[in-house]
Design a protein around this motif. Structure first.
Motif, mmCIF file in Angstrom:
data_model
loop_
_atom_site.group_PDB
_atom_site.id
_atom_site.type_symbol
_atom_site.label_atom_id
_atom_site.label_comp_id
_atom_site.label_asym_id
_atom_site.label_seq_id
_atom_site.Cartn_x
_atom_site.Cartn_y
_atom_site.Cartn_z
ATOM 1 N N PRO A 262 19.311 15.913 57.651
ATOM 2 C CA PRO A 262 19.780 14.590 58.080
ATOM 3 C C PRO A 262 18.974 14.009 59.233
ATOM 4 C CG PRO A 262 21.213 16.317 58.939
ATOM 5 C CD PRO A 262 20.244 16.984 58.020
ATOM 6 N N PHE A 263 18.080 14.795 59.842
ATOM 7 C CA PHE A 263 17.312 14.318 60.983
ATOM 8 C C PHE A 263 16.158 13.419 60.541
ATOM 9 C CE2 PHE A 263 19.619 17.492 63.204
ATOM 10 C CZ PHE A 263 19.545 17.162 64.554
ATOM 11 N N ALA A 264 15.829 12.463 61.385
ATOM 12 C CA ALA A 264 14.697 11.576 61.111
ATOM 13 C C ALA A 264 13.401 12.363 61.196
ATOM 14 C CB ALA A 264 14.684 10.427 62.127
ATOM 15 N N GLY A 265 12.426 11.926 60.397
ATOM 16 C CA GLY A 265 11.122 12.559 60.432
ATOM 17 C C GLY A 265 10.967 13.720 59.481
ATOM 18 N N VAL A 266 12.016 14.034 58.722
ATOM 19 C CA VAL A 266 11.904 15.147 57.781
ATOM 20 C C VAL A 266 10.956 14.769 56.645
ATOM 21 C CG1 VAL A 266 13.891 14.439 56.369
ATOM 22 C CG2 VAL A 266 13.203 16.848 56.441
ATOM 23 N N ARG A 267 10.138 15.699 56.215
ATOM 24 C CA ARG A 267 9.232 15.485 55.097
ATOM 25 C C ARG A 267 9.964 15.710 53.775
ATOM 26 N NH1 ARG A 267 3.622 16.052 56.381
ATOM 27 N NH2 ARG A 267 3.258 16.526 58.582
ATOM 28 N N ASP A 268 9.392 15.180 52.707
ATOM 29 C CA ASP A 268 9.945 15.459 51.381
ATOM 30 C C ASP A 268 9.771 16.927 51.019
ATOM 31 O OD1 ASP A 268 10.706 12.830 51.051
ATOM 32 O OD2 ASP A 268 8.836 12.270 50.057
ATOM 33 N N ARG A 269 8.669 17.519 51.485
ATOM 34 C CA ARG A 269 8.372 18.911 51.178
ATOM 35 C C ARG A 269 7.842 19.614 52.425
ATOM 36 N NH1 ARG A 269 8.626 19.566 45.768
ATOM 37 N NH2 ARG A 269 7.960 21.735 46.045
ATOM 38 N N VAL A 270 8.052 20.909 52.500
ATOM 39 C CA VAL A 270 7.455 21.738 53.538
ATOM 40 C C VAL A 270 6.312 22.530 52.899
ATOM 41 C CG1 VAL A 270 9.198 23.530 53.116
ATOM 42 C CG2 VAL A 270 7.844 23.601 55.201
ATOM 43 N N GLU A 271 5.182 22.609 53.588
ATOM 44 C CA GLU A 271 4.036 23.353 53.081
ATOM 45 C C GLU A 271 3.579 24.361 54.134
ATOM 46 O OE1 GLU A 271 0.811 21.258 51.403
ATOM 47 O OE2 GLU A 271 2.046 20.023 50.076
ATOM 48 N N THR A 272 3.179 25.546 53.660
ATOM 49 C CA THR A 272 2.761 26.626 54.544
ATOM 50 C C THR A 272 1.545 27.317 53.939
ATOM 51 O OG1 THR A 272 5.076 26.960 55.215
ATOM 52 C CG2 THR A 272 3.516 28.716 55.746
ATOM 53 N N LEU A 273 0.595 27.673 54.795
ATOM 54 C CA LEU A 273 -0.633 28.344 54.364
ATOM 55 C C LEU A 273 -0.865 29.547 55.264
ATOM 56 C CD1 LEU A 273 -3.197 28.213 52.522
ATOM 57 C CD2 LEU A 273 -4.271 26.882 54.360
ATOM 58 N N SER A 274 -1.324 30.663 54.688
ATOM 59 C CA SER A 274 -1.547 31.863 55.487
ATOM 60 C C SER A 274 -2.711 32.669 54.944
ATOM 61 C CB SER A 274 -0.287 32.745 55.493
ATOM 62 O OG SER A 274 -0.034 33.255 54.197
ATOM 63 N N GLY A 275 -3.247 33.533 55.798
ATOM 64 C CA GLY A 275 -4.317 34.439 55.405
ATOM 65 C C GLY A 275 -4.345 35.633 56.333
ATOM 66 N N GLY A 276 -4.863 36.736 55.841
ATOM 67 C CA GLY A 276 -4.947 37.924 56.673
ATOM 68 C C GLY A 276 -5.854 38.957 56.051
ATOM 69 N N ALA A 277 -6.342 39.886 56.878
ATOM 70 C CA ALA A 277 -7.231 40.928 56.378
ATOM 71 C C ALA A 277 -7.160 42.146 57.283
ATOM 72 C CB ALA A 277 -8.673 40.422 56.299
ATOM 73 N N ASN A 278 -7.487 43.293 56.700
ATOM 74 C CA ASN A 278 -7.567 44.542 57.436
ATOM 75 C C ASN A 278 -8.757 45.341 56.891
ATOM 76 O OD1 ASN A 278 -6.168 46.592 59.348
ATOM 77 N ND2 ASN A 278 -6.512 47.750 57.476
#
Length: 389
Positions: A262-278
């Motif tokens: 209900p808060f203003a400024g909310v997006r239609d979708r949430v997107e997340t990106l990640s990466g990692g290595a060992n």
């Protein structure tokens, strides 16, 4: 998406040979129990930080597996966990009395005033069926998505109270999380390809992210967007180079979900990106890192976190050094964390860990800090197992 998942299940079964379902095949049932206690005595804290001297977790992991004559593996898993974490940080969610506003869709962090404290809790963390055949692996039920399952990153001698992706947080200051767990243990369908030349890919679909897990409590914070129709795509590489003997493990993940707040400024979708290595050298020394960025489901509200670290084994003891930072633009928080740790299995089923940690968390109006030694005691063993035809 549900139709595609159904077709995939049929393909896996057909590829393995449905007639073998009627044939006698061996099965195994195994139940393991683990108890972890984290002790953090006399921490040096500032900024109204209330440190918890003793935290704990108990888990019971149950697995059933049946391998048919044609090689198709049918499995099921049920994991029950109970936990007493920091009372201000249930499911990683945190309100830090800074800039009032909603809670991030991924981070679970907010600048609102702190809510009621939460005591010990329990949760069904996994409850899924699994089919694993020549066409890949299919899971259906409560489980983490492929982006979190495929995670790779820096080594750590601690399993539960590290500075990144913590299960237990003595000072309540840990906001660093790079394991890309968007939906938590919500009901979902996941598919992972077979591993070819060390590489595999995966896809998860979560119709409704409703999980109230111990480490990912979706839609629990003030104004935190509800997530639905979440899609996760991830790839994982695990390969030892034949000439040098160096082992490389790496992962990439991307996720998106419909967001509702209900808060203003909310997006239609949430997107997340990640990466990692060992990377593990032939000498036994390993080093790695991980990174994650999410738009948090709001305009100009990014959450970003990263960690680097190195580890090695000497005198039958694992050592690690880790450093990480996190920033949440929505909650107006910045974090820095450092840890040097060692752990050792003293007897079969008993592991002792000890770390020195130094963490700071800066909000718009206040700076919080905590430093000191953290001891981790882990007891694990076989609770029950049975095999038959």
């Amino acid at each position: 998406m549900r139709i595609q998942a159904s077709r995939l299940a049929v393909a896996v079964l057909a590829g393995a040979g449905m007639p073998a379902m009627a044939q006698s095949a061996p099965f195994e049932y195994e139940s393991d129990i683990e108890a972890v206690t984290v002790i953090a005595p006399d921490h040096n804290t500032s900024g109204d930080v209330e440190s918890e001297g003793i935290l704990y977790e108990v888990s019971l992991d149950n697995r059933f597996e049946k391998v048919l004559q044609n090689g198709l593996q049918i499995g099921a898993r049920l994991t029950l966990r109970g936990q007493r974490d920091h009372p201000d940080r249930p499911g990683f969610v945190g309100m830090f009395d800074g800039t009032p506003g909603p809670t991030g869709a991924y981070s679970g962090l907010s600048g609102m005033a702190q809510d009621d404290e939460i005591g010990a809790r329990g949760s069904v963390e996994t409850a899924y069926l699994e089919l694993d055949g020549g066409y890949g692996e299919l899971r259906m039920g409560r489980d983490r998505g492929v982006a979190a399952r495929f995670h790779e990153g820096a080594p750590s001698a601690l399993t539960h109270a590290g500075i990144n992706n913590p299960y237990l947080d003595p000072d309540g200051l840990k906001i660093l999380r790079t394991n890309h767990d968007l939906t938590g243990p919500s009901a979902k369908v996941s598919y992972a390809t077979p591993r070819i030349l060390g590489l595999r890919a995966g896809l998860s679909f979560t119709p409704d992210s409703e999980a109230k897990g111990l480490d990912r409590n979706v839609d629990a914070g003030h104004g935190q967007p509800g997530l639905s129709n979440a899609v996760e795509v991830a790839a994982n590489l695990s390969r030892r180079l034949p000439q040098s003997g160096i082992r490389i493990e790496a992962a990439l993940g991307w996720s998106t979900a419909e967001a509702d707040s209900p808060f203003a400024g909310v997006r239609d979708r949430v997107e997340t990106l990640s990466g990692g290595a060992n990377i593990e050298l032939t000498s036994g020394v390993s080093f790695g890192g991980s990174w994650l960025k999410s738009d948090n489901g709001f305009q100009s509200a990014d959450y970003e976190a990263w960690e680097i670290g190195a580890g090695f084994e000497a005198f039958e003891t694992d050592f690690s050094v880790n450093y990480g930072e996190a920033e949440d633009s929505l909650a107006v928080l910045e974090s820095e964390a450092f840890s040097i740790a060692a752990s050792r299995e003293v007897v079969d089923g008993l592991r002792l860990g000890l770390a020195y940690q130094d963490e700071t968390l800066t909000a718009l109006t206040k700076k919080r800090a905590g430093s000191g030694f953290v001891a981790e005691i882990t007891l694990n063993g076989n609770f029950f197992d049975f095999a038959g035809n």
